[in-house]
Design a protein around this motif. Structure first.
Motif, short mmCIF file in Angstrom:
data_model
loop_
_atom_site.label_atom_id
_atom_site.label_comp_id
_atom_site.label_asym_id
_atom_site.label_seq_id
_atom_site.Cartn_x
_atom_site.Cartn_y
_atom_site.Cartn_z
N LEU A 170 -3.18 -0.83 7.65
CA LEU A 170 -4.08 -0.90 7.13
C LEU A 170 -4.54 -0.47 5.32
O LEU A 170 -4.46 0.30 5.66
CB LEU A 170 -5.13 -0.27 8.16
N ASN A 171 -4.42 -1.16 4.65
CA ASN A 171 -4.40 -1.38 3.16
C ASN A 171 -5.93 -1.07 2.48
O ASN A 171 -6.81 -1.54 2.38
CB ASN A 171 -4.16 -2.26 2.10
N LEU A 172 -6.48 0.70 3.49
CA LEU A 172 -8.08 1.13 3.04
C LEU A 172 -8.08 0.68 1.39
O LEU A 172 -9.65 1.07 1.26
CB LEU A 172 -8.36 2.32 3.83
N SER A 173 -7.61 1.11 0.88
CA SER A 173 -7.51 1.05 -0.88
C SER A 173 -7.92 -0.32 -0.87
O SER A 173 -9.23 -0.41 -2.04
CB SER A 173 -6.16 1.29 -1.09
N ALA A 183 4.29 3.87 -9.02
CA ALA A 183 3.65 5.13 -8.60
C ALA A 183 2.85 5.16 -7.32
O ALA A 183 3.32 6.38 -6.59
CB ALA A 183 2.94 6.06 -10.04
N GLU A 184 2.30 4.81 -7.13
CA GLU A 184 1.22 4.68 -6.31
C GLU A 184 1.38 2.94 -5.52
O GLU A 184 1.18 1.86 -6.05
CB GLU A 184 -0.62 5.14 -6.86
N ARG A 185 1.53 3.44 -4.14
CA ARG A 185 1.98 1.95 -3.29
C ARG A 185 0.39 0.93 -3.48
O ARG A 185 0.39 0.32 -3.19
CB ARG A 185 2.03 2.78 -1.77
N SER A 186 -0.51 2.11 -3.44
CA SER A 186 -1.55 1.28 -3.68
C SER A 186 -1.35 -0.05 -4.57
O SER A 186 -2.44 -1.05 -4.31
CB SER A 186 -2.87 1.66 -3.68
N ALA A 189 -6.31 8.67 2.03
CA ALA A 189 -5.45 8.03 3.22
C ALA A 189 -5.44 6.66 2.66
O ALA A 189 -6.09 6.13 3.20
CB ALA A 189 -5.96 8.54 4.46
N PRO A 190 -4.83 6.38 2.22
CA PRO A 190 -4.98 5.22 0.87
C PRO A 190 -4.65 3.61 2.18
O PRO A 190 -4.99 3.03 2.13
CB PRO A 190 -4.48 4.57 -0.55
N GLN A 191 -4.14 4.07 3.03
CA GLN A 191 -3.08 3.46 3.59
C GLN A 191 -3.38 3.83 5.55
O GLN A 191 -2.44 2.89 6.37
CB GLN A 191 -1.60 2.89 3.60
N SER A 192 -4.10 4.61 5.48
CA SER A 192 -3.76 4.87 6.78
C SER A 192 -3.02 5.67 7.70
O SER A 192 -2.02 6.08 6.53
CB SER A 192 -5.41 4.44 7.72
N ILE A 193 -3.52 5.47 9.00
CA ILE A 193 -1.39 5.74 9.29
C ILE A 193 -0.95 4.44 10.14
O ILE A 193 -1.92 4.07 10.97
CB ILE A 193 -1.86 6.99 10.83
#
Length: 491
Positions: free
Chosen positions: A390-393, A53-56, A363-367
């Motif tokens: 950028l996978n900030l998660s 459900a979530e890309r992270s 913003a889990p993957q930023s832009i």
């Protein structure tokens, strides 16, 4: 004899078949020395890897299999996912010259204008101008606090009108937060009962919830098929409505422009436009429109979404809310008005806001970033013109940095003496040269809105003893679904 069999009717299907095979082979072909990653299917590439459900969650699973930097392919496009503090620092900070562009797919909506979607010299020039102009209007300085507190007080008054009855704060928050950026960019604010402005807030929310930047980038050909697989078509329609509104602001400013009295960002841009040569496209009307569109979108959605998540966490963790209130009473002393002056007296409140930023992870993957030339890392090559995620998660949900990362625990940002220790281990506003322009403004807004709200109200679930149930809605930002709550005025 052979010529009798070689006719147009049988050559055509054979040719189409050969072309199709080549087409399919190219769609699965990988370059040399790319970071590892799943091979994927013809045309669809690695789309089957997105199962959650979530890309992270999918990115975290792939990280365990392929490491901190890996590649994925969708269609004919390779893109590269960067995970973890070290890899993000090595690539986005230490190799910023190569990693600070935007990928070409973002030109679909922005045509490379503005700041968020611009690259190269245009981006550097416009970012520098925006930072200088924002500072001149008080962003990053205490003098802006009065404008923010005007919106904070208005919001508190609007909340009082419900007299403890359940309500959804989404539109109220969006208008209050947006009014702050409007005062800087347009030189004016809008009333909460302004129907057109309410509608525009709905448009922005819908726009951010519908778009899927990864699919937009990786499967450009999908946008030419019937339907709207990536949300681009709907986004273009929605953005037209906002652009009409912003174009009106520019026209009104041009008609009343006085270079001796610079009222706001638009005036500052028009003044700069006058001083530039007519051939300098960096200060065109289209550039101004796209830039203020960036401010209008980003200056509304991110902060208002974080505040909504924080309200949810405080309702579901009443002990945290109670502790915040006690600290506020002690920390403000004889003063009844929240101010940035008292920030150092409220370390627990700071920790709550920081933990909300971490867990909300809006913003889990930023832009996506783009590369302007080849980049090497640990023997691998990320080619020029690539799209980088950028996978900030991978940082803010890292159990090694934040034990039990899915639990709301403000104490993790306090030392043993109760002093606030900051947010050094994650990047809520991204990192590198593309770090959020409005970071200082957002931090001020979050502190003043959230602390004042807890000072004025006890935040309770819609039904006594039944905490709100929310699910995550992921588009450009990670949002909580709508929920109702009660705000009981404190004595």
């Amino acid at each position: 004899m052979f010529e009798e069999y070689v006719t147009f009717s049988n050559v055509l299907p054979i040719s189409l078949g050969v072309i199709s095979v080549i087409f399919l082979l190219l769609s699965t072909r990988r370059g040399r020395n790319l970071p590892p990653g799943p091979r994927g299917l013809p045309l669809l590439g690695s789309i089957r890897e997105f199962k959650s459900a979530e890309r992270s969650d999918d990115f975290a699973r792939l990280r365990k299999q392929y490491g901190d930097v890996y590649s994925l392919r969708l269609g004919f496009t390779d893109f590269f996912v960067i995970n973890g503090t070290k890899a993000l620092s090595d690539l986005i900070v230490k190799q910023a010259d190569a990693m600070s562009d935007r990928p070409s797919f973002m030109f679909t909506l922005s045509k490379g204008l503005g700041i968020a979607g611009a690259s190269g010299d245009r981006w550097r020039e416009q970012r520098s101008f925006a930072l200088k102009t924002f500072r001149s209007f008080g962003v990053g300085k205490r003098c802006l606090e009065k404008q923010v507190m005007e919106e904070v007080t208005t919001l508190m008054t609007e909340m009082e009108h419900f007299k403890g009855s359940p309500f959804d704060i989404s539109h109220l928050i969006s208008i209050s937060v947006s009014n702050i950026i409007c005062s800087i960019v347009f030189g004016r604010r809008y009333d909460h009962d302004d129907n057109r402005f309410q509608y525009l807030m709905t448009v922005i929310q819908t726009y951010n919830l519908k778009r899927n930047l990864i699919l937009e980038n990786a499967s450009k050909w999908l946008r030419y098929l019937p339907g709207d697989f990536t949300g681009v078509k709907k986004s273009i329609e929605r953005q037209k409505e906002i652009r009409i509104f912003l174009a009106e602001q520019i026209r009104e400013h041009r008609e009343s422009f006085d270079k001796e009295v610079i009222r706001d960002y638009i005036d500052a841009f028009l003044l700069e436009q006058e001083s530039q040569s007519s051939s300098n496209s960096y200060y065109s009307d289209d550039q101004l429109l796209e830039t203020i569109l960036n401010f209008f979108n980003a200056g509304t959605e991110t902060t208002s979404t974080t505040i909504r998540w924080t309200i949810y966490y405080l309702i579901t963790h009443p002990e945290v809310q109670a502790k915040m209130y006690e600290e506020i009473k002690l920390g403000l002393g004889a003063s009844s008005c929240v101010s940035m002056t008292f920030r150092q007296n409220l370390p627990y409140c700071e920790a709550v806001i920081t933990e909300s930023l971490r867990l909300a992870n809006i913003a889990p993957q930023s832009i996506p970033h783009g590369t302007c030339h080849d980049v090497t890392w640990n023997g691998y090559v990320i080619p020029k013109g690539s799209t980088v995620i950028l996978n900030l998660s991978s940082v803010c949900m890292d159990p090694d940095l934040f034990p039990e990362p899915h639990i709301f625990k403000p104490e993790r940002f306090l030392d043993k003496d109760g002093h606030f220790i900051g947010q050094k281990n994650f990047f809520p506003f991204s990192l590198g040269r593309r770090i959020c322009l409005g970071e200082s403004l957002a931090n001020m807004e979050l502190f003043l809105f959230i602390v004042t709200m807890v000072q004025w109200f006890q935040l309770l679930p819609e039904k006594e003893g039944v905490p709100p149930q929310v699910h995550v809605i992921t588009g450009i930002t990670r949002n909580p679904s709508d929920f109702m709550f009660r705000a009981i005025k404190r004595p």
